[in-house]
Enzyme design. Structure first.
Site, mmCIF file in Angstrom:
data_model
loop_
_atom_site.group_PDB
_atom_site.id
_atom_site.type_symbol
_atom_site.label_atom_id
_atom_site.label_comp_id
_atom_site.label_asym_id
_atom_site.label_seq_id
_atom_site.Cartn_x
_atom_site.Cartn_y
_atom_site.Cartn_z
ATOM 1 N N GLU A 110 -67.864 23.500 21.516
ATOM 2 C CA GLU A 110 -69.060 24.103 22.106
ATOM 3 C C GLU A 110 -69.085 23.715 23.578
ATOM 4 O O GLU A 110 -69.088 22.516 23.905
ATOM 5 C CB GLU A 110 -70.327 23.588 21.417
ATOM 6 C CG GLU A 110 -71.567 24.208 22.041
ATOM 7 C CD GLU A 110 -72.871 23.501 21.688
ATOM 8 O OE1 GLU A 110 -72.828 22.485 20.981
ATOM 9 O OE2 GLU A 110 -73.912 23.988 22.136
ATOM 10 N N VAL A 122 -66.202 31.196 43.410
ATOM 11 C CA VAL A 122 -65.533 32.490 43.605
ATOM 12 C C VAL A 122 -64.225 32.362 44.398
ATOM 13 O O VAL A 122 -63.869 33.213 45.197
ATOM 14 C CB VAL A 122 -66.487 33.572 44.206
ATOM 15 C CG1 VAL A 122 -65.974 34.978 43.903
ATOM 16 C CG2 VAL A 122 -67.882 33.441 43.659
ATOM 17 N N TYR A 125 -61.374 28.748 41.055
ATOM 18 C CA TYR A 125 -61.354 27.453 40.359
ATOM 19 C C TYR A 125 -61.936 27.561 38.952
ATOM 20 O O TYR A 125 -61.431 26.947 38.011
ATOM 21 C CB TYR A 125 -62.137 26.397 41.155
ATOM 22 C CG TYR A 125 -61.442 25.961 42.421
ATOM 23 C CD1 TYR A 125 -60.209 25.306 42.362
ATOM 24 C CD2 TYR A 125 -62.001 26.200 43.669
ATOM 25 C CE1 TYR A 125 -59.568 24.907 43.525
ATOM 26 C CE2 TYR A 125 -61.357 25.801 44.839
ATOM 27 C CZ TYR A 125 -60.146 25.157 44.756
ATOM 28 O OH TYR A 125 -59.502 24.768 45.902
HETATM 29 N N1 ACO Z 1 -71.741 36.235 37.395
HETATM 30 C C1 ACO Z 1 -70.835 37.215 37.339
HETATM 31 N N2 ACO Z 1 -69.540 37.082 37.718
HETATM 32 C C2 ACO Z 1 -69.189 35.872 38.194
HETATM 33 C C3 ACO Z 1 -70.072 34.784 38.310
HETATM 34 C C4 ACO Z 1 -71.402 34.996 37.881
HETATM 35 N N3 ACO Z 1 -72.320 34.038 37.935
HETATM 36 N N4 ACO Z 1 -69.403 33.732 38.821
HETATM 37 C C5 ACO Z 1 -68.131 34.140 39.029
HETATM 38 N N5 ACO Z 1 -68.028 35.426 38.640
HETATM 39 C C6 ACO Z 1 -66.835 36.235 38.642
HETATM 40 C C7 ACO Z 1 -66.097 36.216 39.978
HETATM 41 O O1 ACO Z 1 -66.574 37.197 40.863
HETATM 42 C C8 ACO Z 1 -64.694 36.501 39.536
HETATM 43 O O2 ACO Z 1 -64.508 37.876 39.279
HETATM 44 P P1 ACO Z 1 -63.126 38.675 39.687
HETATM 45 O O3 ACO Z 1 -61.990 37.872 39.124
HETATM 46 O O4 ACO Z 1 -63.255 40.010 39.062
HETATM 47 O O5 ACO Z 1 -63.138 38.737 41.165
HETATM 48 C C9 ACO Z 1 -64.594 35.783 38.175
HETATM 49 O O6 ACO Z 1 -65.935 35.672 37.710
HETATM 50 C C10 ACO Z 1 -63.967 34.420 38.247
HETATM 51 O O7 ACO Z 1 -64.415 33.731 39.389
HETATM 52 P P2 ACO Z 1 -63.948 32.263 39.723
HETATM 53 O O8 ACO Z 1 -63.830 32.149 41.204
HETATM 54 O O9 ACO Z 1 -62.776 31.872 38.926
HETATM 55 O O10 ACO Z 1 -65.217 31.414 39.199
HETATM 56 P P3 ACO Z 1 -66.000 30.251 39.957
HETATM 57 O O11 ACO Z 1 -65.059 29.247 40.494
HETATM 58 O O12 ACO Z 1 -66.998 30.812 40.894
HETATM 59 O O13 ACO Z 1 -66.775 29.589 38.730
HETATM 60 C C11 ACO Z 1 -68.938 29.493 37.661
HETATM 61 C C12 ACO Z 1 -67.691 30.340 37.947
HETATM 62 C C13 ACO Z 1 -68.556 28.230 36.954
HETATM 63 C C14 ACO Z 1 -69.887 30.309 36.790
HETATM 64 C C15 ACO Z 1 -69.573 29.136 39.040
HETATM 65 O O14 ACO Z 1 -69.910 30.313 39.713
HETATM 66 C C16 ACO Z 1 -70.830 28.275 38.921
HETATM 67 O O15 ACO Z 1 -70.741 27.051 38.921
HETATM 68 N N6 ACO Z 1 -72.001 28.903 38.852
HETATM 69 C C17 ACO Z 1 -73.283 28.177 38.793
HETATM 70 C C18 ACO Z 1 -73.459 27.405 37.508
HETATM 71 C C19 ACO Z 1 -73.382 28.305 36.286
HETATM 72 O O16 ACO Z 1 -73.929 29.387 36.239
HETATM 73 N N7 ACO Z 1 -72.672 27.786 35.253
HETATM 74 C C20 ACO Z 1 -72.538 28.447 33.971
HETATM 75 C C21 ACO Z 1 -73.745 28.245 33.160
HETATM 76 S S1 ACO Z 1 -73.543 28.627 31.462
HETATM 77 C C22 ACO Z 1 -73.034 27.194 30.774
HETATM 78 O O17 ACO Z 1 -72.922 26.192 31.431
HETATM 79 C C23 ACO Z 1 -72.689 27.182 29.338
#
Ligand code: ACO
Length: 256
Positions: A110, A122, A125
């Site tokens: 989980e 973005v 990572y």
């Molecule tokens: N919503 C939609 N798409 C997203 C989001 C989002 N919040 N974040 C990243 N993406 C997309 C990116 O645009 C990218 O798309 P592409 O490959 O088509 O261009 C893809 O997802 C992967 O992006 P990465 O750069 O690999 O992801 P990143 O390093 O930004 O990590 C994460 C993603 C962990 C969600 C980060 O944005 C973050 O820390 N966000 C804030 C905290 C959060 O929301 N955590 C998740 C909560 S749910 C849980 O913890 C169970």
């Protein structure tokens, strides 16, 4: 690639349609890893100073990135000995991670929290982190990842192969995971035969193979058509000679 007369932007668009747009960014992180700038570590609260420092830094990133989540709850899970965290470290600094509770017997984990530091989002990572977690868990015979995804992060999870169609039987997980309001239960199935952290390289290799062989095939078809024409001309030498002579006579009659 240029032979296809496609613009770079059209190629990127096509890759995104195919769901492999992440591969370039994932490759960049892979290069950073190879150069020793970035590494991923599975840690838990084992009382070692190093891991306690990493977990504290990771806990702070989660609190910042998920401000609605109670801080005490984050601390409790991150430092709970039944939870593990895969942290992303760059130049000895934690940039993010994923905290999860493994249920090895039931073959699922989980995911409790996932966060990347604001300035590093973005860049790929988050994708690399998830692929590393998939490989690590696959080696421990885990078959499913379950998570209550924050509604803001559903898009990210979908791109990592998660969906809200849950294949893992409910009786397996229902007493082991906590229900959250404001989250969507999502699942990813982990395939043993896939090496997720090599996915970009493998997809790129398949893409190159396909493009090269398409050109070879088209080239071969052109040559074959040419040879077929020569063959036909050879077989019908006399008829061809006759037609050419007739055309020559007609030309003479018409113009002289
Ligand atoms: N919503 C939609 N798409 C997203 C989001 C989002 N919040 N974040 C990243 N993406 C997309 C990116 O645009 C990218 O798309 P592409 O490959 O088509 O261009 C893809 O997802 C992967 O992006 P990465 O750069 O690999 O992801 P990143 O390093 O930004 O990590 C994460 C993603 C962990 C969600 C980060 O944005 C973050 O820390 N966000 C804030 C905290 C959060 O929301 N955590 C998740 C909560 S749910 C849980 O913890 C169970």
């Amino acid at each position: 690639m240029n032979n296809l007369n496609l613009k770079e932007s059209e190629i990127i668009e096509a890759e995104q349609d195919l769901g492999i747009g992440f591969s370039k960014r994932n490759l960049n992180i892979q290069k950073e890893e190879e150069q020793g700038e970035v590494n991923f570590k599975v840690i838990s609260n084992d009382n070692s100073r190093e891991n306690l420092v990493y977990l504290t830094n990771f806990k702070n990133i989660i609190s910042k990135q998920l401000p609605k989540m109670p801080k005490e709850y984050i601390v409790r899970l991150v430092f709970d000995r039944k939870h593990e965290s895969l942290v992303l470290i760059k130049h000895n600094k934690v940039l993010g991670g994923v905290c999860y509770r493994p249920n090895y017997e039931e073959k699922f984990i989980e995911i409790a929290f996932l966060a990347i530091s604001h300035t590093e989002q973005v860049k790929g990572y988050g994708t690399r982190l998830m692929n590393k977690l998939k490989d690590h868990c696959s080696s421990k015979n885990i078959e499913y990842f379950l998570t209550y995804a924050d509604n803001n992060a559903i898009g990210y999870f979908k791109k990592q192969g998660f969906s809200n169609y849950i294949k893992c039987k409910k009786e397996i997980w229902k007493d082991l995971i906590k229900d959250y309001d404001g989250g969507t239960l999502m699942e990813a199935c982990i395939k043993k035969h896939i090496e997720y952290s090599m996915l970009s390289i493998n997809l790129q290799a398949q893409k190159d193979f396909l493009i090269n062989n398409t050109f070879k095939f088209l080239e071969a078809r052109k040559v074959r058509r040419h040879l077929e024409l020569v063959d036909v001309l050879n077989k019908h030498k006399n008829e061809v000679r006759f037609i050419v002579m007739m055309l020559f006579y007609i030309y003479e009659i018409l113009y002289y």
